[in-house]
Design a protein around this motif. Structure first.
Motif, PDB file in Angstrom:
ATOM      1  N   ARG B  54       0.506  -1.543  -0.549  1.00 13.54           N
ATOM      2  CA  ARG B  54      -0.076   0.185  -0.290  1.00 13.54           C
ATOM      3  C   ARG B  54       0.700   1.263  -0.169  1.00 13.54           C
ATOM      4  NH1 ARG B  54      -2.823   2.896   3.982  1.00 13.54           N
ATOM      5  NH2 ARG B  54      -1.869   2.057   5.610  1.00 13.54           N
ATOM      6  N   ILE B  55       0.150   2.123  -0.542  1.00 21.84           N
ATOM      7  CA  ILE B  55       0.886   3.398  -0.776  1.00 21.84           C
ATOM      8  C   ILE B  55       0.549   4.341  -0.179  1.00 21.84           C
ATOM      9  CG2 ILE B  55       1.757   5.192  -2.237  1.00 21.84           C
ATOM     10  CD1 ILE B  55       1.039   3.070  -4.660  1.00 21.84           C
ATOM     11  N   ILE B  56       1.834   5.385   0.618  1.00 28.68           N
ATOM     12  CA  ILE B  56       1.127   6.746   1.262  1.00 28.68           C
ATOM     13  C   ILE B  56       2.095   7.533   0.745  1.00 28.68           C
ATOM     14  CG2 ILE B  56       0.890   5.131   3.367  1.00 28.68           C
ATOM     15  CD1 ILE B  56       3.864   5.877   5.062  1.00 28.68           C
ATOM     16  N   LEU B  57       1.007   9.059   0.664  1.00 29.79           N
ATOM     17  CA  LEU B  57       1.989  10.176   1.123  1.00 29.79           C
ATOM     18  C   LEU B  57       2.108  10.748   2.491  1.00 29.79           C
ATOM     19  CD1 LEU B  57      -0.964  11.807  -1.456  1.00 29.79           C
ATOM     20  CD2 LEU B  57       1.809  11.089  -1.888  1.00 29.79           C
ATOM     21  N   THR B  58       3.500  10.667   2.538  1.00 27.57           N
ATOM     22  CA  THR B  58       4.316  11.360   4.085  1.00 27.57           C
ATOM     23  C   THR B  58       3.860  12.915   3.939  1.00 27.57           C
ATOM     24  OG1 THR B  58       6.367  10.825   2.577  1.00 27.57           O
ATOM     25  CG2 THR B  58       5.603   8.638   3.172  1.00 27.57           C
ATOM     26  N   ARG B  59       4.683  13.044   5.213  1.00 24.97           N
ATOM     27  CA  ARG B  59       4.734  14.731   5.923  1.00 24.97           C
ATOM     28  C   ARG B  59       6.139  14.770   5.941  1.00 24.97           C
ATOM     29  NH1 ARG B  59      -0.354  17.168   6.390  1.00 24.97           N
ATOM     30  NH2 ARG B  59      -1.449  16.018   6.494  1.00 24.97           N
ATOM     31  N   ASP B  60       6.616  16.020   6.139  1.00 25.58           N
ATOM     32  CA  ASP B  60       8.477  16.279   6.450  1.00 25.58           C
ATOM     33  C   ASP B  60       7.577  16.892   8.375  1.00 25.58           C
ATOM     34  OD1 ASP B  60       6.955  18.794   6.819  1.00 25.58           O
ATOM     35  OD2 ASP B  60       7.679  19.311   4.968  1.00 25.58           O
ATOM     36  N   PRO B  61       9.105  16.611   8.350  1.00 26.71           N
ATOM     37  CA  PRO B  61       9.464  16.818  10.005  1.00 26.71           C
ATOM     38  C   PRO B  61       8.299  17.598  10.776  1.00 26.71           C
ATOM     39  CG  PRO B  61      11.271  16.418   9.214  1.00 26.71           C
ATOM     40  CD  PRO B  61      10.154  16.865   8.059  1.00 26.71           C
ATOM     41  N   ASP B  62       8.130  19.089  10.002  1.00 28.62           N
ATOM     42  CA  ASP B  62       7.570  19.908  10.508  1.00 28.62           C
ATOM     43  C   ASP B  62       5.775  19.940   9.962  1.00 28.62           C
ATOM     44  OD1 ASP B  62      10.312  21.528  10.315  1.00 28.62           O
ATOM     45  OD2 ASP B  62       9.493  22.268   8.413  1.00 28.62           O
ATOM     46  N   GLY B  63       5.700  18.473   9.523  1.00 25.23           N
ATOM     47  CA  GLY B  63       3.587  18.357   9.385  1.00 25.23           C
ATOM     48  C   GLY B  63       3.477  19.096   7.973  1.00 25.23           C
ATOM     49  N   GLY B  64       4.469  19.375   7.350  1.00 24.00           N
ATOM     50  CA  GLY B  64       4.145  19.697   6.032  1.00 24.00           C
ATOM     51  C   GLY B  64       4.269  18.325   4.859  1.00 24.00           C
TER      52      GLY B  64
END
Lengths: 328, 187, 840
Positions: B54-64
Motif C-alpha cells: 500500500r502506497i502512502i503520502l508522507t509529511r515532512d518533520p514540520d508536518g507539511g
C-alpha cells in the motif's frame, strides 16, 4: 421377459453404484493428490474447507459449476463444447469391463460383479483409451489458440507412441491367461498375481499408463510453464471440470487395469473383493502421485526416445521371452 | 539419459535407477517432516520495512505535506494508476489539491517511490487491502495521506529547493549564500 | 555555397550559415542555450562546443560563432568536445537550485535535458549556492532568478529584438541579474515570449503556473484569432481544458514569437460562464428541440412576410466553414445576408483591402521585416495587430525607416516618423505625399482620368503647410528607398484611403521599386467574410429595416452587436422589436439574454477550421480537444467524480456550421459526419477561388495565399479613386474616434482573467492644445456628451496625436456605446470637466 427386466434393473443399479463410486473417488483423489503432493513438498495442502480440507472437492465443484462457461469467439463452437465430454465419457466407459468381484448370489440369481463381461474386454479398453485422446486433440484444435493446438498435437503424438507399448506390454498377459476377457484374466491369477511372472511387462505397462493419463512426468500436453495449460487452456467452468474428472477417472481406470492385469484384480484374503480392488486402485493412484511429487517433466525428445527406443523394443523382447517360456 | 561413454550400459542404468531411487526416497521422507508452511491469517509474518505494498503520502518533520505534485510518479508509473492535479498554496508551496491512486491497477513496482524527489510517496508493507467493490480500491488523497515521515523522517525538500515558501526566504536554506544585492557593486 | 563535413556527413549550406545551423539541417542537434535562430549568436553559454578537425579553424570551438566554410571537417562527438560540454554543464549547474520538482519548466527544460544528456548526475561542488531575490513581473510572467544560467536570451529578445527597455541585465560576473530596475509589470506586450525562449525556468508561465507538465498535455497546432494576422500557435490541453498556448514557428507569418494578447487570449474557451446548453426563451432545452423550433419559426416568418423578413449576421471571428454554411443557408432560403459589416465605411475598407491584394503586392508579416521603408497609414500596430510591431522592429533594426500617418498617439519601442492628422484629413495628406513622391516619368504614363485626379489634389491646405517639412522628408525617403511596404489600417481611416494606399503602392511599383501592401483587417476571418458577403446590406441597414418592420427575424451567428455597435440604446430597442432572435455563439454574449432561441457552438479549439488572415492566407486550425465542461469546473476543483458516465458533460454544443446546415435541411436527421466536407465542396463550387484548397491531410503548415483581385463582388476599381476632399474645419468641432487597445477591447481576449489584469484604465486621449483650450489637465475626469448619451472618462493629454481629435477606446469597462454612430464630431462645449464625486 421378467428376467430381462430384472437384468436391466440390475444393470442400472450396478451402473449407478459404480458411477457414484468412481465420481466420488475421482473427487477425493483430487483431494488426496493435493494433500499428498503438499506433504511430499513439506506443505499442508488444502486445510481450510472442512477438517483437513475434506470439503475441498465440494467447494471446488460448486466453484466450477457456478463459473462462467466461456467459449472463445473464434473457437469451433460445437467441437469445443463436445471435447471435454469425450474425455470424461471414454474414461468412464472403460470401467465397464473391469470385474470387481466374483459373482454374487442374491435370491437365487447369479449376479456377476462386472458391468459387462466382454470376451474382447482388453481390446475394448484399448479402443476407448485411443478414443479418449480425441477429446484432447479436438479440444486443443477447436480452441483456436496456438497453445491449445500445440497441447492437442502433443497429446495425440504421445498417445500414438505409448498406446503401442501399452498394448505390447499386455500381450504376455493375454498369452498367460489365454483370454481377452478381463474376468478371465483375473480368474487366471487365482494362484499368483501376474506381477511376479511379468515384472518387466508391469513396468512397461505402468510407465505407458502414466503417459496415457498425461500425468507428470509425461504431462507435455498441458505443460503449464510452456503452453499455459495446453489443450484445455481456453476452457473454464464445468467444461474444464470435465477434463479434470476425465483425468482422475482415467487414473482410477488405469489403477483398476493394473490391478486386473498384474495385481490379481479383486483377489485377496479376508476382505470382500470390491474392497480389495479399491485398495489396489488407491495404491496405484498413490504411487502415481508420488511420482508426480518426485519427477520433473520430460523433454519432448526424451519422451519420444523413451517410448520408441526403450519401451517398444523391451515389450517386444518380453513377448518373445514369454512365448519361449510358454512353448517350453 | 546419461551419456558418459566410459561406463558400460549396465552401470549406467544402475546409476540412473539409483538416482531415481534417491529422488523417490527424498520425497518419501518429506511425508514425515513438519511442513514449513506459515499459516497466514493465524500467523502474520513481520514484513521488512521496504516491502512494497500500500502506497502512502508522507509529511515532512514540520508536518507539511511532502508531495509537491511534480507529476514524476504519474509519469513513471508503468500502468498509469496515479493521477493528480497540482496547484499553489498560499504559503508558496506547490501541492496536490487531489491525488488519486487506483490500486486496482497498481502493480506495486515501487517506481513511483524511486522517482519521487521529495520522499513523499512511499510504499508500505501493508498489503491487506483487498475489496469486493473495485471502486473502493481507488484511493483519494485523504486515504493516502499519513501524518508521519515514513521511512525517511528527516528530509524536508523545501530546505534544499531554494524557493520562497513558509520554510524560508531566499538565502536561508541549506547551503545557500545571502541573496545578491543588485544595487551594490561591492563584492 | 560552402561545403563542409559534419560527423562524416557532407552538406552544402548558404553562405553565412552558422555551423550549429548546418548541423541542424543534417539532423544533428548540437546542444545550445544562448543561441536562438531569431536572436543570433553571442557565444555566452559555451555548450555548443564542437571539434573542428580540418579547415580554417582547429580544435574545440563554439559552433554558433563560426560560419560554415568550405573544407571544414567538424566532429560533434569527438571526445574532447564531449568532455568540454560535460564540464560546461557542470559549471552551469553549480548554482542551479535543487527545485526541478516545483519548477514549471521541468519536463521541457533545455537545461534539464542537457544535464541528463551530458551525464552530469551528481553534484561535486560542495560550496554554498549563489541566490537572487525574484521580482514581480506582472500577471503573466513568473520570475525565479536562482535558476538563471546567464545565456542572455531574455535581454537580447527584450531589448535588441523587440526594442523594449524595461528588462535587462544588471550586475557583473557571477552576480549577473536579469530583471527590471524596479519590480513591476513588464511593459512589452511580447513578454510571454521570455517564457518560450528561456532555456530554463527563470521565466515561467504564470497563468498556467503549477498546473501540469508538458508530457501530460495534448499539444495541437492551432491559430490565434485575436487579431487579423493569424499567428501560429500550439495549444496544450489537459482534462478538457486549454492550459497554455505558445508560439508555433511559422516561416511566413509570425516567426518564432507571438504577442501576449494571442498567447493568453484563449481563456474564453473554458470560461465558467460559457453557455453550453441550447435555450428557448432562457430555458434549457435539447439541441434538437432548439433547432426544430428555430426552423419552424423562421419558415413561418418567411412564409408570412417573405424570405426578406429574415436577416442573418455572420462574424469575422467565425471559421471559413461557418461563413460558407451561412452563405449557403441564406442562398437556399433567400434570406438577407450574410451581414458582416457595421456600416458602409467598414464594408468599403475591408472589401477594398481584399480586392487590392494582388499577388505582386501582397506581402506576409515576415516580408515586412525585409523592407527598407515602411509607410503605415491609419494603423496602430501595438493596439490593432501587435505582432506587426515585432516585424517593423526587425526592419528598423536593419536600417529601415518607419513613418506613420495616423491621428492616434502611436507608441512603438523604436524611433519613427509620425504625421498626426485628423482622420478626415488623412486622405489629403496621403494624396499629397503621393504627389510629392512620384517622379515625372510615372506621371506621364498615367491614364487621363488618373491624371485629372492627380492634378486636382490640393497642395495649399494649411494642413499640408503645417507639416511641410516632415512631408518633404518622408517623400524624399520614399524616393530613396528600394523595398517599400505600405501598411494600411481599415479601422479609423475613411473609405477612400485603402484604395489610395493601394494606388500609391502600384505607382511606386511602376517606379521600379519593390513594393508590398499590407492591410490590417477588423477580425481574424474578415478576409473570408469579404469574399463571402457578396452585396448583403450592412448591419446598420438591417437595424433600419427592423425598425421599419421589414425584417422580423434575425439570426446572429457568433456575432455580438453589443460588442461593436456604437449605439447601444438603439440596439436594445430594435432587438426588442424582433419576432425571433436566434443566437449561436460560444461566448457568454449579452444577446443570449434577448434571444428567443439560443444554440451553443464550438470554439476553433474544439471545431477546428480554416481562417483567412489579412494577407489572404488560408490557414488551418486543428481540433485540440472534444469540448465539454473542464474537469476542474465539473468537479469544483476537487478530485474528478468517482462514477462513470457515458457522455462528456456539457458537450451538447456543435460547430456553428453544423447548426446552420441543420437549419437549412428540412428534417432533423442531419448526419454528424461529412457535413464539413459538404460545406467545403459547396464553397469550391460557388467560389472558384477556393478550388486550390489542399486536402486536410496535406494542408501546408503556412497555409496557402489566395488573391481574389477582381473576383471579389465589388464595384470596379476606377470608381473608387476620387479626389481627396477636406470637410470644412471648424475650430469649435472635435472629431471623436473609437479605437482598439492591445488589452481591453478585443472581444475574445477580454474574457481572459489574466489579460484583464493587464488592461489599463480606459481614458480619452486629447491633444495638449485642445486640453489647454478647454482648461483640462492630465487625469481630469470629463463628461463627453453626444446626441445619444454621455460617457464620463479620465483624460490623458499627449502631444503625439492629431489636434482636434478625441480618442476613446472601445474598452469593455467603458460604456462607449452610448456615444452613438462610429464617426461623430462633438463641439467643444459638449466636453465638460466633472469632479470625481459628481454623478454623471
Amino acid at each position: 421377459m421378467l428376467t430381462w427386466i430384472a437384468g436391466f434393473i440390475l444393470l442400472i443399479v450396478k451402473l449407478g453404484i459404480v458411477l457414484g463410486c468412481m465420481l466420488f473417488l475421482a473427487a477425493y483423489l483430487v483431494w488426496a493428490e493435493r494433500k499428498l503432493l503438499a506433504r511430499l513438498q513439506v506443505r499442508y495442502g488444502p486445510n481450510r474447507a472442512g477438517k483437513f480440507g475434506l470439503l475441498q472437492p465440494i467447494a471446488d465443484s460448486i466453484k466450477m459449476i457456478t463459473k462462467e462457461d466461456i467459449v472463445p469467439e473464434a473457437a469451433d463452437r460445437i467441437i469445443f463444447l463436445v471435447a471435454p465430454a469425450v474425455v470424461a465419457t471414454t474414461a468412464l466407459l472403460m470401467f465397464a469391463v473391469v470385474p470387481f468381484g466374483s459373482s454374487l448370489k442374491i435370491w437365487g440369481r447369479e449376479i456377476p460383479l462386472v458391468i459387462s463381461d466382454l470376451n474382447v474386454g482388453l481390446l475394448y479398453v484399448f479402443a476407448l483409451s485411443s478414443l479418449g485422446v480425441y477429446g484432447v486433440a479436438l479440444g486443443g484444435w477447436a480452441s483456436n489458440s496456438k497453445f491449445a493446438l500445440l497441447g492437442g498435437i502433443r497429446g495425440a503424438a504421445q498417445m500414438i507412441s505409448y498406446e503401442l507399448s501399452l498394448g505390447l506390454s499386455l500381450i504376455p498377459i493375454v498369452m498367460l491367461a489365454q483370454s481377452f476377457s478381463l474376468v478371465d484374466i483375473v480368474q487366471a491369477q487365482a494362484n499368483y498375481p501376474f506381477i511376479f511372472v511379468q515384472p518387466i511387462s508391469f513396468a512397461i505397462f505402468f510407465i505407458s499408463a502414466v503417459a496415457e493419463s498425461k500425468r507428470i512426468p509425461f504431462d507435455l500436453p498441458e505443460a503449464e510453464n510452456e503452453l499455459g495449460a495446453g489443450f484445455h487452456m481456453e476452457y473454464s467452468g464445468m467444461r474444464f471440470g470435465l477434463f479434470f474428472i476425465g483425468e482422475y477417472v482415467h487414473i482410477q481406470v488405469l489403477g483398476a487395469l493394473a490391478a486386473v492385469f498384474f495385481l490379481g484384480g479383486w483377489r485377496g484374503p479376508w476382505l470382500p473383493p470390491p474392497v480389495w480392488l479399491l485398495l489396489k486402485i488407491i495404491l496405484v493412484a498413490l504411487v502415481m502421485i508420488w511420482i508426480r511429487g518426485t519427477l520433473p517433466r520430460l523433454r519432448y525428445d526424451q519422451l519420444m526416445e523413451l517410448g520408441w527406443k526403450v519401451l517398444v523394443p523391451a515389450a517386444l523382447i518380453n513377448i518373445v521371452i514369454t512365448g519361449a517360456f510358454i512353448l517350453i | 539419459m546419461n551419456t558418459d561413454k566410459n561406463e558400460s550400459p549396465m552401470t549406467q542404468i544402475l546409476a540412473d535407477l539409483k538416482a531415481l531411487a534417491i529422488g523417490f526416497a527424498t520425497t518419501f521422507k518429506h511425508l514425515f517432516q513438519k511442513p514449513f508452511t506459515e499459516e497466514y491469517p493465524e500467523y502474520k509474518r513481520p514484513l521488512p520495512a521496504r516491502s512494497r505494498a500500500r502506497i502512502i503520502l508522507t509529511r515532512d518533520p514540520d508536518g507539511g505535506e511532502r508531495c509537491v505534485a511534480c507529476y514524476l510518479c504519474s509519469a513513471v508509473c508503468p500502468v498509469s494508476c496515479i493521477s493528480m492535479q497540482s496547484a499553489e498554496q498560499a504559503d508558496g508551496r506547490r501541492y496536490a489539491p487531489w491525488f488519486r491512486i487506483n490500486f486496482g491497477r497498481c502493480i506495486y513496482c515501487g517506481l513511483c517511490e524511486e522517482a519521487c524527489p521529495t520522499a513523499a510517496i512511499q510504499l508500505t508493507p501493508d498489503f491487506e487491502m483487498c475489496k469486493q467493490d473495485i471502486l473502493a480500491l481507488v484511493y483519494e488523497k485523504e486515504d493516502l495521506l499519513v501524518d508521519h515521515g515514513g521511512k525517511d523522517k528527516q528530509y524536508n525538500f523545501y530546505q534544499y529547493a531554494g524557493v520562497v515558501t513558509d520554510v524560508g526566504e531566499k538565502g536561508t536554506h541549506i547551503k545557500e549564500e545571502k541573496p545578491v544585492n543588485i544595487r551594490s557593486n561591492l563584492p | 555555397m560552402p561545403k563542409l563535413i559534419i560527423d562524416n556527413q557532407e552538406i552544402d549550406v548558404q553562405p553565412g550559415t552558422k555551423v550549429i545551423d548546418a548541423a541542424e539541417q543534417l539532423g544533428i542537434m548540437i546542444p545550445r542555450f544562448c543561441y536562438h535562430p531569431a536572436l543570433g549568436s553571442v557565444g555566452a553559454c559555451r555548450v555548443c562546443a564542437v571539434k573542428f578537425l580540418q579547415g580554417p579553424f582547429k580544435g574545440v570551438q563554439m559552433s554558433c560563432m563560426i560560419d560554415a566554410k568550405d573544407g571544414m571537417v567538424v566532429s560533434t562527438t569527438d571526445e574532447e568536445a564531449v568532455d568540454f560540454r560535460k564540464y560546461v554543464i557542470e559549471w552551469l549547474m553549480l548554482h542551479h537550485p535543487h527545485d526541478c520538482p516545483v519548477c514549471d519548466e521541468g519536463g521541457h527544460c533545455l537545461l534539464q535535458d542537457m544535464t541528463v544528456a551530458g551525464g552530469h548526475g551528481l553534484r561535486r561542488y560542495q560550496g554554498k549556492k549563489r541566490t537572487h531575490h525574484d521580482q514581480h513581473l506582472g500577471p503573466l510572467v513568473q520570475h525565479e532568478m536562482n535558476r538563471c544560467i546567464q545565456c542572455y536570451r531574455c535581454s537580447r529578445f527584450y531589448q535588441k529584438f523587440s526594442g523594449y527597455r524595461d528588462l535587462g541585465v544588471l550586475q557583473i560576473g557571477e552576480r549577473v541579474y536579469f530583471g527590471r530596475y524596479q519590480a513591476g509589470t513588464l511593459e512589452s506586450p511580447f513578454s510571454g515570449n521570455l517564457i518560450d525562449i528561456c532555456p530554463t525556468g527563470v521565466y515561467t508561465d504564470k497563468p498556467s503556473r503549477f498546473i501540469g507538465r508538458r508530457w501530460d498535455y495534448e499539444r495541437t497546432p492551432s491559430l490565434c484569432i485575436n487579431c487579423s494576422l493569424g499567428c501560429h500557435t500550439v495549444v496544450s490541453t489537459r482534462y478538457r481544458e486549454i492550459v497554455r498556448q505558445e508560439a508555433r514557428f511559422s516561416e511566413a507569418v509570425n516567426g518564432h514569437f507571438i504577442c501576449d494578447r494571442g498567447r493568453y487570449g484563449f481563456f474564453y474557451a473554458s470560461q465558467e460562464k460559457r453557455p453550453r446548453y441550447a435555450q428557448i426563451n432562457g430555458n434549457e432545452v435539447s439541441w434538437e428541440k432548439s433547432i426544430q423550433t428555430a426552423r419552424d419559426q423562421l419558415n413561418r416568418i418567411s412564409q408570412e412576410s417573405g424570405p426578406g423578413a429574415v436577416a442573418s449576421v455572420g462574424s469575422v471571428r467565425s471559421s471559413l466553414e461557418t461563413q460558407a454554411a451561412l452563405s449557403r443557408l441564406c442562398q437556399k432560403k433567400g434570406w438577407q445576408g450574410p451581414v458582416y459589416w457595421i456600416d458602409h465605411g467598414q464594408e468599403m475598407n475591408v472589401k477594398t483591402a481584399a480586392a487590392e491584394l494582388a499577388d505582386e503586392l501582397a506581402v506576409s508579416l515576415r516580408d515586412v521585416e525585409q523592407a527598407d521603408y515602411i509607410l503605415a497609414v491609419g494603423a496602430d500596430p501595438v493596439n490593432e495587430a501587435p505582432m506587426l510591431v515585432l516585424a517593423l522592429r526587425q526592419a528598423q533594426r536593419m536600417g529601415a525607416k518607419v513613418c506613420f500617418l495616423d491621428p492616434r498617439p502611436i507608441g512603438l519601442p523604436f524611433s519613427f516618423q509620425h504625421i498626426s492628422v485628423a482622420p478626415q484629413a488623412m486622405d489629403l495628406i496621403l494624396a499629397h505625399l503621393l504627389k510629392e513622391t512620384i517622379d515625372q516619368d510615372t506621371i506621364k504614363g498615367l491614364e487621363p482620368h488618373e491624371k485629372k485626379i492627380f492634378d486636382a489634389i490640393p497642395n495649399n491646405s494649411h494642413l499640408v503647410s503645417s507639416n511641410q517639412k516632415l512631408l518633404n522628408a518622408v517623400a524624399n525617403d520614399i524616393r530613396l528607398s528600394q523595398r517599400l511596404v505600405i501598411v494600411c489600417g481599415t479601422d479609423v481611416v475613411s473609405e477612400t484611403i485603402p484604395e489610395r494606399a493601394a494606388y500609391f503602392a502600384r505607382l511606386l511599383a511602376k517606379m521600379g521599386k519593390q513594393v508590398g501592401l499590407f492591410y490590417l483587417l477588423p477580425g481574424a476571418n474578415a478576409f473570408g467574410a469579404a469574399l463571402l458577403s457578396d452585396d448583403a446590406p450592412t448591419f446598420g441597414r438591417i437595424l433600419d429595416e427592423i425598425e421599419a418592420g421589414l425584417v422580423r427575424a434575425l439570426v446572429l451567428v457568433e456575432n455580438d452587436p453589443y460588442g461593436y455597435y456604437p449605439d447601444r440604446p438603439r440596439l436594445e430597442r430594435v432587438l426588442q422589436q424582433l419576432d425571433l432572435l436566434l443566437v449561436m455563439d460560444y461566448l457568454d454574449v449579452r444577446t443570449i439574454q434577448d434571444a428567443d432561441v439560443f444554440l451553443p457552438t464550438l470554439t476553433l479549439y474544439e471545431a477546428g477550421g480554416f481562417f483567412v488572415n489579412q494577407e489572404g492566407r488560408i490557414q488551418k486550425a486543428s481540433i485540440a480537444y472534444q469540448g465539454g465542461h473542464p474537469i476542474s469546473q465539473f468537479s469544483n476543483g476537487n478530485h474528478p467524480p468517482r462514477s462513470f458516465r457515458n457522455q462528456i458533460p456539457g458537450k451538447e454544443a456543435q460547430p456553428a456550421w453544423q447548426a446552420l446546415i441543420e437549419l437549412a435541411n428540412e428534417n432533423s436527421a442531419t448526419p454528424k459526419q461529412g457535413v464539413r466536407a459538404d460545406i467545403l465542396a459547396w464553397l469550391v463550387k460557388t467560389h472558384p477561388l477556393f478550388s486550390k484548397l489542399p486536402p486536410d491531410n496535406a494542408f501546408p503548415s503556412d497555409g496557402i495565399r489566395i488573391n481574389p483581385g477582381k473576383d471579389i463582388h465589388f464595384r470596379s476599381a476606377a470608381d473608387r479613386l476620387v479626389v481627396p476632399t477636406l470637410a470644412s474645419e471648424s475650430a469649435d468641432q472635435m472629431e471623436l474616434i473609437t479605437v482598439d487597445w492591445t488589452f481591453g477591447t478585443e472581444e475574445l481576449s477580454t474574457r481572459s482573467p489574466h489579460l484583464r489584469k493587464m488592461e489599463s484604465k480606459p481614458c480619452v486621449f486629447m491633444h495638449s492644445n485642445d486640453a489647454a483650450q478647454l482648461d483640462i489637465s492630465e487625469g481630469d475626469k470629463v463628461a463627453v456628451r453626444s446626441d445619444t448619451g454621455i460617457v464620463s472618462i479620465h483624460v490623458t493629454i499627449t502631444d503625439n496625436m492629431a489636434p482636434g481629435v478625441l480618442i476613446i477606446p472601445r474598452h469593455q469597462r467603458l460604456d462607449w456605446q452610448h456615444l452613438g454612430a462610429s464617426k461623430i464630431t462633438v463641439s467643444k462645449d459638449q466636453i465638460r470637466k466633472i469632479r470625481e464625486e459628481e454623478p454623471c
